[in-house]
Scaffold this active site. Structure first.
Site, PDB file in Angstrom:
ATOM      1  N   LYS A  77       1.214   1.358  22.114  1.00 21.55           N
ATOM      2  CA  LYS A  77       0.880   2.742  22.470  1.00 21.55           C
ATOM      3  C   LYS A  77      -0.134   3.233  21.439  1.00 21.55           C
ATOM      4  CE  LYS A  77       2.355   6.651  21.189  1.00 21.55           C
ATOM      5  NZ  LYS A  77       1.027   7.267  21.030  1.00 21.55           N
ATOM      6  N   GLU A  84       5.013   1.789   8.445  1.00 19.54           N
ATOM      7  CA  GLU A  84       3.894   1.863   7.493  1.00 19.54           C
ATOM      8  C   GLU A  84       3.465   3.326   7.507  1.00 19.54           C
ATOM      9  OE1 GLU A  84       0.725   2.453   6.072  1.00 19.54           O
ATOM     10  OE2 GLU A  84      -0.307   1.194   7.554  1.00 19.54           O
ATOM     11  N   CYS A 140      -4.516   5.659   4.829  1.00 18.69           N
ATOM     12  CA  CYS A 140      -3.337   5.997   4.012  1.00 18.69           C
ATOM     13  C   CYS A 140      -3.384   5.314   2.658  1.00 18.69           C
ATOM     14  CB  CYS A 140      -2.035   5.746   4.752  1.00 18.69           C
ATOM     15  SG  CYS A 140      -1.996   4.240   5.618  1.00 18.69           S
ATOM     16  N   GLU A 169      -0.878  14.041   1.393  1.00 22.43           N
ATOM     17  CA  GLU A 169      -2.121  13.313   1.644  1.00 22.43           C
ATOM     18  C   GLU A 169      -3.176  14.252   2.202  1.00 22.43           C
ATOM     19  OE1 GLU A 169      -1.906   8.994   3.422  1.00 22.43           O
ATOM     20  OE2 GLU A 169      -0.687  10.374   4.550  1.00 22.43           O
TER      21      GLU A 169
HETATM   22  C1  SIN Z   1      -4.226   2.676   6.990  1.00 21.55           C
HETATM   23  O1  SIN Z   1      -4.816   3.470   6.310  1.00 21.55           O
HETATM   24  O2  SIN Z   1      -3.373   3.046   7.795  1.00 21.55           O
HETATM   25  C2  SIN Z   1      -4.510   1.213   6.913  1.00 21.55           C
HETATM   26  C3  SIN Z   1      -5.614   0.904   6.013  1.00 21.55           C
HETATM   27  C4  SIN Z   1      -5.820  -0.571   5.820  1.00 21.55           C
HETATM   28  O3  SIN Z   1      -5.297  -1.408   6.561  1.00 21.55           O
HETATM   29  O4  SIN Z   1      -6.540  -0.885   4.884  1.00 21.55           O
END
Ligand code: SIN
Length: 494
Positions: A183, A261, A295, A392
């Site tokens: 999704k 994650e 992230c 963030e």
């Molecule tokens: C992410 O920011 O969600 C992943 C970044 C990455 O895989 O380097």
């Protein structure tokens, strides 16, 4: 629907959902996809709801009955064909990615090159799945642990790296012998649908890889139905900590295996004794990548007092060279934010920091053009009380703090619920080692900025989630179950 964007291979533009067949929502409803570089709608996709989930899961489950028994070499060959088709369509995928996410074309190519690292890696992993045999203490026994695919899996994927996140999750699942329902985020369904089209061309059977398209409005209800469906056995989610904990609670009901994650808030620490050119090069690449919408980006930049002023000056000089614009225009080095929500959050965070004593030394506001552009921004004299310290940004905001001692900076860096990545720059090997052990993060860059790679386990600790994606053995293990089988031998062979 015909492609609204000029493509070399227009057939990769697919705007229907996919479950082995291209489908509409049962309700007949659709949602719009916007180009964040113009703020204009350029496509629409079926708005599937919770009522569509069962049919797709059943089709995935039927496909699993056959796919699970495919020889690992055959699975590797299918993945290889898919990998090759993705490379053949690299230009078109890049242009689609730029229109969905806003990122500049050069970064779109960068994401695809990073993403095919995953298909390449999982082609190899498919044939490396191994069990274990041992001789236990009880006499005449042998213990075998066998590994099998867990079943139908679901991937809930964000909009910031939609191709890389799909290939990281789907690659692992298909290598393991699972079927996968993805999704994508409502902002970025088109690249995922293009990947599904190429998977079909590569020869994956109907239902092995399905794509559910849905709007932001229907996402919560649909995701709940997907996570709670009794035939879905594993869920992999990348996104915010807030949504991640809701997903974990849905999965808890059926005791589903979950990989989360989640958010970052990553510290980037530069000591006086660092190689400053190296630190700044790595910082600039990491901080401004996709306008700060990663992230693993540097959310809090801690610079030791001896080099604070010169580091700020160098950062401003680099920021001045950034060219903001529509990602498809040549020479552009930073695109817009992908959503209007991002623009509002960035504005609020800068205002909050300034009210609490920070100074804007570059940028600081949305840019006065169409689309969701925010100026590359540098804030100095950042402090603990400011909201960026605790949440963030997901925006091109470099928040720079000053520190004096190692103990102080370790405490500051760890003073967050998050634990995704941390970065430290120093030439003192003893300090490097202490930092590696003392920083609370699942991934630590040592004189290194972005270190994401298919060969290395990716994942966080604390409220940044659990489970690993990519890397040797661990990524595929997330999609396997093990069975312990004990055999008793008759010792007399006469
Ligand atoms: C992410 O920011 O969600 C992943 C970044 C990455 O895989 O380097």
């Amino acid at each position: 629907m015909q492609s609204p964007i000029k493509l070399k291979n227009p057939s990769i533009f697919q705007s229907q959902a996919y479950s082995g067949e291209w489908i509409e929502a049962k309700s007949g409803e659709t949602f719009d996809v916007e180009d964040p570089g113009t703020g204009k709608i350029f496509a629409s996709c079926p708005d599937l709801g919770a009522e569509d989930v069962d049919t797709i899961v059943q089709s995935s489950h039927n496909a699993f009955q056959k796919y699970r028994n495919l020889n690992p070499r055959t699975r590797a060959q299918l993945l290889l064909k898919w990998h090759q088709l993705i490379l053949e369509n690299r230009d078109d995928l890049a242009i689609l990615l730029t229109h969905e996410t806003g990122k500049p074309l050069s970064e779109a190519y960068g994401e695809i090159d990073y993403a095919v690292g995953f298909t390449w890696w999982f082609i190899g992993e498919a044939e490396r799945i191994r069990g274990d045999i041992s001789v236990p203490a009880a006499p005449n026994r042998r213990v075998m642990v066998i590994k099998q695919p867990i079943g139908v899996c679901a991937a809930l994927v964000p909009w910031n790296f939609p191709i890389a996140m799909i290939l990281r999750k789907v690659g692992a699942a298909l290598a393991a012998g699972c079927t996968m329902i993805a999704k994508p985020s409502p902002e970025t369904p088109l690249t995922t649908l293009a990947l599904a089209y190429l998977a079909e061309k590569a020869g994956f059977a109907k239902g092995v890889f399905s794509v559910i398209t849905t709007s932001n409005t229907k996402t919560p209800e649909l995701s709940e139905a997907l996570c709670k469906h009794p035939l879905v056995h594993k869920v992999s989610f990348t996104g915010s900590t807030y949504v991640g904990s809701i997903i974990a609670s849905h999965c808890a009901v059926g005791l589903k295996k979950v990989t989360l994650e989640l958010g970052g808030n990553c510290p980037f620490i530069i000591f006086n004794d660092a190689n400053q050119d190296q630190a700044l090069d790595q910082l600039n690449l990491l901080k401004w990548r996709h306008a700060g919408q990663a992230c693993v980006t540097a959310n809090r930049i801690y610079v030791q007092d001896g080099i604070y002023e010169e580091t700020l000056a160098e950062m401003v000089s680099h920021a001045k060279s950034i060219r903001l614009g529509h990602g498809s225009k040549s020479g552009v080095t930073m695109g817009p934010l992908t959503t209007s929500r991002g623009l509002e959050k960035a504005t609020r965070q800068v205002e909050d920091a300034v009210q609490r004593g920070a100074t804007v030394i570059h940028g600081g506001k949305p840019s006065a053009t169409d689309g969701y552009f925010f100026e590359p921004t540098i804030l100095r004299d950042m402090e603990e009380s400011m909201s960026i310290t605790h949440e963030e940004s997901f925006a091109p905001i470099a928040a720079v703090y000053i520190f004096k001692t190692e103990t102080e900076v370790v405490n500051l860096a760890n003073n967050t619920e998050m634990g995704l990545a941390s970065y430290v720059f120093t030439k003192n090997v003893d300090r490097m080692w202490r930092m590696m052990e003392g920083l609370e993060a699942g991934m630590i860059g040592l004189n290194t900025g972005n270190s994401s790679a298919a060969e290395s386990p990716f994942g966080g600790m604390k409220m940044s989630g659990y489970g690993k994606e990519s890397g040797k053995d661990v990524a595929v293990a997330e999609y396997l179950v093990s069975k312990t089988c004990t055999l008793t031998l008759e010792t007399d062979s006469s």
